[in-house]
Enzyme design. Structure first.
Site, PDB file in Angstrom:
ATOM      1  CE  LYS A  28      11.734  79.608-119.043  1.00 35.98           C
ATOM      2  NZ  LYS A  28      10.724  78.592-119.452  1.00 35.98           N
ATOM      3  CB  SER A  52       8.586  75.212-118.719  1.00 35.83           C
ATOM      4  OG  SER A  52       9.648  74.175-118.940  1.00 35.83           O
ATOM      5  CB  SER A 111      12.396  75.832-117.535  1.00 31.93           C
ATOM      6  OG  SER A 111      11.673  76.501-118.649  1.00 31.93           O
TER       7      SER A 111
END
Length: 467
Positions: free
Chosen positions: A81, A180, A156
């Site tokens: 990420k 997330s 996210s």
């Protein structure tokens, strides 16, 4: 609209990470062909999904050729990420508010991922600074759901979820400050475990937070991939204040006392999600567990307001330190309406922050008392199925924060208490989108959650995107 995936008859096939690692170890597959298959898959699906933040394909090829990785998952491709550093790749944090530059070194969690043998192919997209539960940046675009590209992939950790669900890699890094890991897992039909506070390492700035809400982890398509990855990560990083997870390889024998609720602090989940939650509770009863219904989550009145204020404190820190942290090119006028709305909200109410932090900290004690009576709690991961792209677009602050608070009604609690929680793709909506069910347990009890996850996976196998 047709589903978007890259599953096929190449070297990756439909193998999960454990099976892929075993095939690589036995010589049935070689690392180069696996790497190239994953790169080809990323090229195939990314135009439709917008999951890739930064490609590191040549860097991955060079690393694999120069220094073959070791560890259980040696040679298995992954993505990280784009809010943690990978040496040689930029970190954009889901925004275009500054000119990015290559990181000089790996973050602490990147080193753990590399220690398990994974090969990093690049970085995945997220919402700006991870503040939204949907990645829909006004210029970088929306990350779309492989099950139905007109719907959000959640956030996210949206790009990681989209790539794993679409078959690009079997495992990818994610992190979770308000849901997330679990939110995109629920939206895209994956297994997403937010571990206990301190289970995996954090970079120094996150360790200094007054309430440690952020945790690193992974997204996978199978329970065993998650369980084995945590087993292997524990060889690299071990927090001795927590019970070890160890080698969890199947359902547990102990029958548990499990609470179930379909209501959050301020709303009942939607009727479709409520029905799926109660069906999952009934399945747990059929499996021999004792299930008791709760009226709602055990939190103080005003939890929602306290959490939004604290969430805004994170935005205040990012915006205020932007030029110092990200360089002279940082331009706050390019930040989206959610980031700046949170920033202004906390600036206006900064006098309330100390008491909000004190109340949030006290929830750990309340949680410990709750889990003295229950072994686990079942609830929906999200109050409703994944909404269409655009519904959570960060264009009007008050509208998007109201919609986010309404949808993300269940996940923030475990970030505040530090307890582990896992989202499992047990259900499906009427229009064929995944619906996640979440199990949470007391601090340090990831092994219990993984045993329950194995049991549910065997009793009600997940729907497959390529099915």
């Amino acid at each position: 609209m047709p589903r978007v995936h890259a599953f096929g008859d190449d070297a990756l096939g439909d193998l999960d990470a454990v099976a892929l690692a075993e095939a690589l170890r036995s010589g049935q597959l070689n690392r180069a062909e696996v790497l190239e298959a994953a790169i080809a898959r990323a090229h195939a699906v990314n135009p439709a999904l917008n999951a890739l933040a930064c490609a590191g394909f040549d860097q991955a090829r060079a690393a694999a050729a120069a220094r073959p990785s070791t560890g259980f998952f040696a040679g298995v491709p992954t993505f990280i990420k784009d809010n943690v550093d990978v040496a040689g790749l930029p970190s954009r944090h889901g925004t275009d508010a500054w000119e990015p530059y290559p990181a000089s070194g790996d973050s602490v969690v990147t080193r753990v991922l590399l220690d398990t043998g994974l090969i990093v192919l690049g970085k995945t997209q997220l919402s700006e600074f991870g503040f939204s539960a949907a990645a829909e940046h006004p210029r970088l675009g929306a990350v779309r759901n492989p099950w139905h590209p007109e719907h959000t992939a959640g956030a996210s950790s949206s790009g990681s979820a989209a790539f794993v669900a679409a078959g690009v890699t079997p495992i990818a890094h994610a992190n979770d400050g308000g849901g997330s890991i679990r939110i995109p897992a629920a939206c895209t039909g994956l297994v997403g475990l937010k571990p206990s506070r301190g289970r995996l390492p954090l970079d120094p700035e996150l360790r200094r937070l007054p309430v440690g809400i952020v945790a690193n982890g992974v997204l996978t398509r199978s329970v065993r991939d998650t369980a084995v990855w945590y087993r292997e990560a524990e060889r690299s990083f071990r927090n001795h204040t927590l019970p070890p997870i160890g080698d969890v390889s199947g359902p547990g024998r102990q029958r548990l006392k499990i609470a179930v609720t379909t209501r959050s602090m301020h709303r009942e989940s939607g009727p479709e999600v409520r029905d799926l939650t109660l069906k999952t509770a009934a399945l747990l009863e059929e499996l021999g567990h004792r299930v008791e219904t709760l009226d709602e989550l055990p939190v103080h009145a005003g939890f929602q307001d306290d959490f939004v204020l604290y969430w805004g404190f994170l935005s205040l820190a990012q915006v205020s330190a932007g030029r110092r942290v990200f360089g002279s090119s940082f331009d706050r006028s390019r930040l989206d309406a959610l980031t700046m709305g949170l920033y202004r909200h906390t600036r206006r109410h900064i006098h309330r922050l100390p008491l909000a932090i004190a109340r949030l900290r006290r929830l750990r004690r309340r949680s410990a008392r709750f889990f003295a009576d229950y072994d686990a709690v079942l609830m929906p991961t999200l109050a409703d199925p994944p909404p269409p792209v655009g519904f959570l677009a960060p264009t009007d602050y008050q509208q998007v924060i109201d919609r986010l608070v309404d949808w993300v009604a269940f996940t923030p609690l475990q970030n505040v208490t530090g307890d582990p929680a896992i989202s499992l793709p047990v259900g499906q909506s009427a229009n064929g989108l995944p619906v996640g069910m979440m199990l949470s347990a007391d601090l340090g009890q990831e092994s219990r959650l993984l045993e329950l996850a194995y049991e549910l996976e065997a009793a009600r196998p997940w729907a497959r995107i390529q099915g």
